[in-house]
Design a protein around this motif. Structure first.
Motif, short mmCIF file in Angstrom:
data_model
loop_
_atom_site.label_atom_id
_atom_site.label_comp_id
_atom_site.label_asym_id
_atom_site.label_seq_id
_atom_site.Cartn_x
_atom_site.Cartn_y
_atom_site.Cartn_z
N LEU A 1 0.81 -1.21 0.00
CA LEU A 1 0.00 0.00 0.00
C LEU A 1 0.86 1.27 0.00
CD1 LEU A 1 -2.84 1.19 0.08
CD2 LEU A 1 -2.81 0.96 2.57
N GLU A 2 1.88 1.29 0.81
CA GLU A 2 2.73 2.48 0.89
C GLU A 2 3.44 2.74 -0.43
OE1 GLU A 2 3.02 4.95 2.98
OE2 GLU A 2 1.43 4.01 4.18
N LEU A 3 3.91 1.67 -1.07
CA LEU A 3 4.61 1.86 -2.35
C LEU A 3 3.67 2.50 -3.37
CD1 LEU A 3 7.16 1.35 -4.10
CD2 LEU A 3 6.16 -0.84 -4.74
N LEU A 4 2.45 2.00 -3.45
CA LEU A 4 1.50 2.58 -4.41
C LEU A 4 1.23 4.05 -4.08
CD1 LEU A 4 -1.45 0.24 -5.41
CD2 LEU A 4 0.39 1.15 -6.81
N LYS A 5 1.08 4.36 -2.80
CA LYS A 5 0.83 5.75 -2.40
C LYS A 5 2.00 6.65 -2.77
CE LYS A 5 -2.33 5.41 1.50
NZ LYS A 5 -2.43 5.64 2.94
N LEU B 1 0.14 2.28 -13.63
CA LEU B 1 0.56 0.87 -13.63
C LEU B 1 1.54 0.57 -14.74
CD1 LEU B 1 -2.69 -1.11 -12.73
CD2 LEU B 1 -0.76 -0.52 -11.27
N ILE B 2 1.23 1.08 -15.93
CA ILE B 2 2.08 0.81 -17.10
C ILE B 2 3.48 1.39 -16.93
CG2 ILE B 2 2.41 1.46 -19.52
CD1 ILE B 2 0.29 -0.38 -19.62
N LYS B 3 3.54 2.62 -16.37
CA LYS B 3 4.82 3.34 -16.38
C LYS B 3 5.68 3.13 -15.15
CE LYS B 3 3.43 6.95 -19.58
NZ LYS B 3 2.70 8.22 -19.58
N SER B 4 5.07 2.70 -14.04
CA SER B 4 5.92 2.64 -12.85
C SER B 4 6.28 1.22 -12.41
CB SER B 4 5.31 3.45 -11.71
OG SER B 4 4.02 3.01 -11.45
N LEU C 1 -6.55 -3.01 -4.89
CA LEU C 1 -5.63 -3.12 -6.03
C LEU C 1 -4.33 -3.82 -5.62
CD1 LEU C 1 -4.97 -2.42 -8.99
CD2 LEU C 1 -4.11 -0.21 -8.19
N VAL C 2 -3.80 -3.44 -4.45
CA VAL C 2 -2.58 -4.09 -3.96
C VAL C 2 -2.78 -5.60 -3.87
CG1 VAL C 2 -1.11 -4.40 -1.91
CG2 VAL C 2 -1.70 -2.10 -2.69
#
Ligand code: ADP
Ligand code: MG
Length: 470
Positions: A237-241, A256-259, A294-295
């Motif tokens: 969760l933290e990484l996505l944030k 999602l595509i770029k990171s 999502l995570v």
């Protein structure tokens, strides 16, 4: 008395108090660890950037009465931008290596704990001389660390014009050390480093004035590691944030595509729909609850391509063989580099080499001599608790390979990964991760089979000779 005293401490104060977890437990360990940290930085600044390393390590007695030693390490690496020097050497947890790319350093810690140790035992500051390729000047700094603020205190600085095309870094530190107790380990560390860096010239001068010179034996460098994006399998969760807070992505799909690596159009759409979200939503507008959904979807999905190994920099069989040969002049030498593999979303590669005969020393009777490496760093302590030791003792029956212990055999195992599962921040032994253990076994067995062929041929030839004589 029931009142507690509450306060926060800085990262510098933490490592000042708990320096043993970074390998600085006593004057002997500290001397060894300081050399290690400086040499590893020197090698990171050279071989990871396509430069054939020239490294010079000097240890001098620095006081008549006390056991003070001045340690100087010089490299011909990429240097450090002058305005960065104070932070790089004076702020704990400051690094250029907090990216996904294989390096020896990774915590932003090593050299600062050495600086702290120096200033608490001898009071002497660290000195740095550095210049980058293309710069016209050489820069000089003398500094110490403000422990409360975790900040550099610059004592002296200066610069002068270059009169030759020098680039690199010279770092000098004076610490209290115990050379007589550290001597064996330090020499062993330099030797083991020389084994995996046959492409480096390494000069090492002891306080007694002995000089060890390991001359470059091969002009080939391991292919430098490339920086890569995270693999979705390791997301949280933290990484996505943190990724969305960069504000770089207009839509969730875009993010999602770029990171992430291994996420293309189809995968991105599948993940988003499985999480019940809208691909065109602004990532900043997603609720924590939806983000967590999502995570979990990303972690459960099992059709990703495995993580890329581009971030890794294995040595390759040629370098391993050249390294073993430069030191041991063996009658037999072979090496292998396994294909990339992964654990918990982290790519890794295992390499193994074996040298037999020649100047290889006799092994103990329970296992071959062992050289352990992680990301090209030799591991000297805690051999007993390392997964590599477990494999050569428990998973391989050496008699099957015609190696009857004790024997003049040395086994080298190198694990490289963007995240080596070390057992501590002192980086001395590797945890027993099943995926890694399996690869270690396969790598060693592959090379050991070649050794068996060599040994059985040798036995046949000797028998032939005997027959002729009789
Ligand atoms: P780490 O190696 O884990 O990053 P260190 O505290 O050992 O942490 O070093 C901090 C930073 O200083 C490194 O990330 C690197 O950018 C820089 N540095 C240290 N020594 C050298 C050197 N010899 N040449 C170039 N850069 C260096
Ligand atoms: Mg370092």
């Amino acid at each position: 008395e029931t009142a507690e005293n509450y306060k926060a401490i800085s990262a510098a104060e933490f490592f000042y108090k708990y320096k043993e977890i970074a390998g600085f437990a006593n004057p002997a360990r500290a001397l060894y660890q300081t050399i290690r940290e400086l040499v590893e930085n020197a090698l990171d600044a050279t071989d990871a950037h396509g430069i054939l390393p020239n490294i010079k390590v000097t240890i001098e007695k620095a006081d008549q009465i006390h056991e003070y030693y001045k340690i100087t390490v010089e490299d011909n690496g990429i240097g450090i931008p002058p305005h960065i020097v104070p932070e790089a050497f004076g702020r704990v947890l400051f690094s250029s290596k907090y990216v996904l790319r294989q390096t020896r350093g990774m915590f932003g810690l090593g050299v600062k704990v050495a600086v702290l140790y120096g200033q608490m035992t001898t009071g002497r500051p660290v000195e740095i001389i550095t210049s980058q390729p293309g710069l016209r000047r050489i820069y000089y700094y003398k500094l110490r660390i403000d422990i409360n603020k975790n900040q550099p205190i610059i004592l002296e600085r200066g610069s002068w014009r270059k009169n030759r095309d020098w680039h690199g870094t010279i770092v000098s530190l004076t610490i209290e050390g115990d050379w007589s107790r550290a001597r064996f380990r330090v020499k062993d560390y330099i030797l083991r480093t020389a084994v995996v860096t046959p492409y480096a010239n390494i000069v090492f001068m002891t306080p007694e004035g002995e000089i060890y010179y390991y001359k470059r034996a091969i002009d080939k460098l391991p292919s430098p590691p490339k920086q890569v994006k995270p693999h979705p399998y390791g997301v949280d969760l933290e990484l996505l944030k943190r990724i969305r807070e960069t504000g770089k992505y207009a839509t969730l799909y875009d993010l999602l595509i770029k990171s992430f690596q291994s996420v293309g159009d189809v995968t991105a759409r599948t993940l988003i729909s499985q999480a019940g979200l809208d691909p065109s939503i602004d990532p900043m507008k997603i609720s924590d609850k939806d983000l967590l959904k999502l995570v979990n979807t990303m972690k459960k999905y099992d059709k990703y391509r495995p993580p890329t190994a581009q971030a890794l920099s294995p040595l390759g069989p040629d370098i391993i063989k050249a390294g073993l040969t430069r030191i041991y002049e063996p009658e037999f030498v072979e090496a292998t580099t396994r294909k990339p593999s992964a654990y918990q979303g982290h790519p890794f590669i295992v390499e193994a080499g074996i040298a037999y005969g020649g100047k290889v020393p006799m092994s103990p009777s329970d296992k071959p001599n062992l050289l352990r490496y992680a990301n090209k760093i030799p591991l000297l302590y805690d051999e007993g608790s390392d997964v590599i030791t477990a494999v050569i003792k428990e998973d391989i029956n050496w008699d099957n390979y015609l190696v009857h212990l004790p024997a003049p055999i040395i086994v080298l195992v190198h694990i490289c990964s963007t995240k080596v599962p070390f057992k501590g921040v002192g980086k001395e032994s590797i945890a027993d991760v099943p995926e890694i253990r399996k690869e270690i076994k396969l790598a060693i067995s592959e090379v050991a089979r070649k050794l068996r062929n060599h040994l059985s041929k040798k036995i046949r030839e000797e028998e032939k000779k005997k027959k002729i004589v009789n």
